[in-house]
Write a protein that holds these residues in place. Sequence first.
Motif, mmCIF file in Angstrom:
data_model
loop_
_atom_site.group_PDB
_atom_site.id
_atom_site.type_symbol
_atom_site.label_atom_id
_atom_site.label_comp_id
_atom_site.label_asym_id
_atom_site.label_seq_id
_atom_site.Cartn_x
_atom_site.Cartn_y
_atom_site.Cartn_z
ATOM 1 N N UNK A 1 1.188 -1.526 -0.240
ATOM 2 C CA UNK A 1 0.387 -0.430 -0.098
ATOM 3 C C UNK A 1 1.081 1.178 -0.054
ATOM 4 N N UNK A 2 2.380 0.711 0.916
ATOM 5 C CA UNK A 2 2.756 2.360 0.452
ATOM 6 C C UNK A 2 2.977 2.749 -0.742
ATOM 7 N N UNK A 3 2.988 1.560 -1.906
ATOM 8 C CA UNK A 3 3.650 2.241 -3.203
ATOM 9 C C UNK A 3 1.930 2.928 -3.793
ATOM 10 N N UNK A 4 1.581 3.541 -3.943
ATOM 11 C CA UNK A 4 0.373 4.703 -3.752
ATOM 12 C C UNK A 4 0.335 5.969 -3.509
ATOM 13 N N UNK A 5 1.469 6.281 -2.222
ATOM 14 C CA UNK A 5 1.445 7.322 -1.870
ATOM 15 C C UNK A 5 2.762 8.156 -2.793
ATOM 16 N N UNK A 6 3.945 7.895 -3.143
ATOM 17 C CA UNK A 6 4.301 8.797 -4.416
ATOM 18 C C UNK A 6 3.204 9.127 -5.335
ATOM 19 N N UNK A 7 3.055 8.043 -6.094
ATOM 20 C CA UNK A 7 1.744 9.237 -7.357
ATOM 21 C C UNK A 7 0.878 10.429 -6.453
ATOM 22 N N UNK A 8 -0.318 9.527 -4.850
ATOM 23 C CA UNK A 8 -1.145 10.953 -4.401
ATOM 24 C C UNK A 8 -0.127 12.069 -4.065
ATOM 25 N N UNK A 9 1.057 12.059 -3.879
ATOM 26 C CA UNK A 9 1.872 13.379 -3.239
ATOM 27 C C UNK A 9 2.306 14.145 -4.077
ATOM 28 N N UNK A 10 2.233 13.318 -5.909
ATOM 29 C CA UNK A 10 2.590 14.452 -7.392
ATOM 30 C C UNK A 10 1.175 15.363 -7.471
ATOM 31 N N UNK A 11 -0.278 15.007 -7.066
ATOM 32 C CA UNK A 11 -1.456 15.170 -6.942
ATOM 33 C C UNK A 11 -1.733 16.113 -5.843
ATOM 34 N N UNK A 12 -0.991 16.068 -4.701
ATOM 35 C CA UNK A 12 -1.472 17.380 -3.340
ATOM 36 C C UNK A 12 -0.310 18.283 -3.927
ATOM 37 N N UNK A 13 0.993 17.961 -4.494
ATOM 38 C CA UNK A 13 1.538 19.329 -5.170
ATOM 39 C C UNK A 13 1.079 19.917 -5.951
ATOM 40 N N UNK A 14 0.120 19.854 -6.673
ATOM 41 C CA UNK A 14 -0.273 20.076 -7.952
ATOM 42 C C UNK A 14 -1.607 20.763 -6.607
ATOM 43 N N UNK A 15 -2.290 20.613 -6.312
ATOM 44 C CA UNK A 15 -3.192 21.136 -5.865
ATOM 45 C C UNK A 15 -2.655 22.380 -5.099
ATOM 46 N N UNK A 16 -1.594 22.049 -4.444
ATOM 47 C CA UNK A 16 -0.533 23.255 -3.618
ATOM 48 C C UNK A 16 -0.788 24.423 -4.745
ATOM 49 N N UNK A 17 0.224 23.642 -5.873
ATOM 50 C CA UNK A 17 0.333 24.998 -6.765
ATOM 51 C C UNK A 17 -0.704 25.857 -7.195
ATOM 52 N N UNK A 18 -1.710 25.012 -7.057
ATOM 53 C CA UNK A 18 -3.303 25.799 -8.099
ATOM 54 C C UNK A 18 -3.569 26.456 -6.813
ATOM 55 N N UNK A 19 -3.716 26.607 -5.504
ATOM 56 C CA UNK A 19 -4.132 27.767 -4.739
ATOM 57 C C UNK A 19 -3.456 28.283 -4.021
ATOM 58 N N UNK A 20 -2.604 29.168 -4.409
ATOM 59 C CA UNK A 20 -1.989 29.988 -3.409
ATOM 60 C C UNK A 20 -2.177 30.581 -2.855
#
Length: 504
Positions: free
Chosen positions: A196-215
């Motif tokens: 289940x650890x292997x889903x973390x990297x992709x989810x982190x990418x999504x979270x970072x993308x969201x962070x960039x969008x909500x300055x």
Amino acid sequence: MKLIKTVKHKLQHLKTHEKWELLAVIGIIVVAAFLRFYRLEEFITFLGDQGRDAIIIKRILTGEHFPAIGPRSSVGQLFLGPFYYYLMAPFLLFFQFNPLGLAWGVAFLAVVALPIIYWIVRKETNTTTALTLILLITFSYINVWLSRFSWNPNLLPIFSFFAIYFGVEMLKKKGFLLAFLFGAFLAASIQLHYLGLLIIPAVLVILIMQMVQVKKNLMQYLMKIGASGIGFVFVLAPLILFDIKNNFLNVRGILEIFTSKKGTDSNTSYLDQLTNTGLNFLHHVFQTPVPGWVGVLFVLICIVISIYLFIKRKQIPELILGNALVLTSFFLLFAILDGERHAHYYTPIYYSFFLVVGYLISMIRSKYIKGATIGILLIVFCYLNIPKYTFWQKEGNFQTHIAASIADKIIEAGTKSPFYLVSVPFANTNDHIRYYLELKGHTPLPDDTTEMAQDLIILCYDKSPKGCDVMNESQYLVVHFGDRKIDKVIHHPELTIYRLLHAK
């Protein structure tokens, strides 16, 4: 009554196509329930791992022991969390300690999750994607098989799906509940299986993308990240405390798994591992062998699709992009690991694959080509998967009945407590038999005990004419028992039971 009136009112105002859709969903769920519950007791898997879990869950319910750690993984020195034990405890209690209740609980959760998943996917994407997804889940041999017995990885497809969903949705909603649920479901997924650890990297990418969008609302977003961290730590707390207490045993084990080359495939290249990873996934999903080159081609297609969806991310639902990235990153990271590629190792991504396939089909503009594609896919998929269902056989294995009957034979032999219970060969576990012995008030001493027993029970699984040399067996408990003599030999259809006493 008010709820019934509300539902009735909404049904009356449904459009014709919506009524057909509702009937289709209900029909699919009914079929899914049939495939998961039909002759469940006859074909239940109840062996060592299931017996071990049943013993632990029973002791939770009786107040004997409340575990803070789960079972050891079959790979490396990794321990899972205890989440699965507490989740399944109500089902064992409801079935009055019949271990069938644990299998029933897994099947029940698998079926209940289907309409929720359908509603979520339909809301976030479209009807075609949602229907295709639940149809593939319903008829998938692997998902049917995973839903018909109790084992911690079996619920991972559900928990990983919701972890991804809450991860991509928490920014859209006000409040911190979705963020907390994201962390909680992610932690639960890791407790169900370390992959289940292997889903973390992709989810982190999504979270970072969201962070960039909500300055403008960065602080609020960071607070949501904090809420997800609280949910993660709250659910994963037992494992975190275990690691701190044991010199970070799990962390070191995970690092060793990803860096060591001690497995069966240690001499192969990364590309070969990647090919093997994709090849085995296709084999598990479609239940048919495929040529070797298809494995790497499949992974390359997944990479291309993920890149395309990422480029088009403003027009693509985040749920689809998140699952596509999880699917691709899982293959790329899993290929680093040596060893076998068992079906349950892919549990974090089965639903992601079906979801992405459904969405790609929904992108077909022509409704006739789209309908034909869905029809051909389902016909081929069902043709390959349905014949593999084990319950088509005339006779079931009734493994719970077998374990109970062996326990009865041991008790009928006049076994006196305290006693040792040993399996020969050593590889054969006996926790499923221990469970019934414990239920009947004849609990064997644990395998690592130093207490001396009155009786020694040896379960011989060797059906060759030579049988087991119980007098010269070298296992710890047998040697610790000391000088011995055979008192009784009891023949059971599955094995031979030896009762040994101290030689006087």
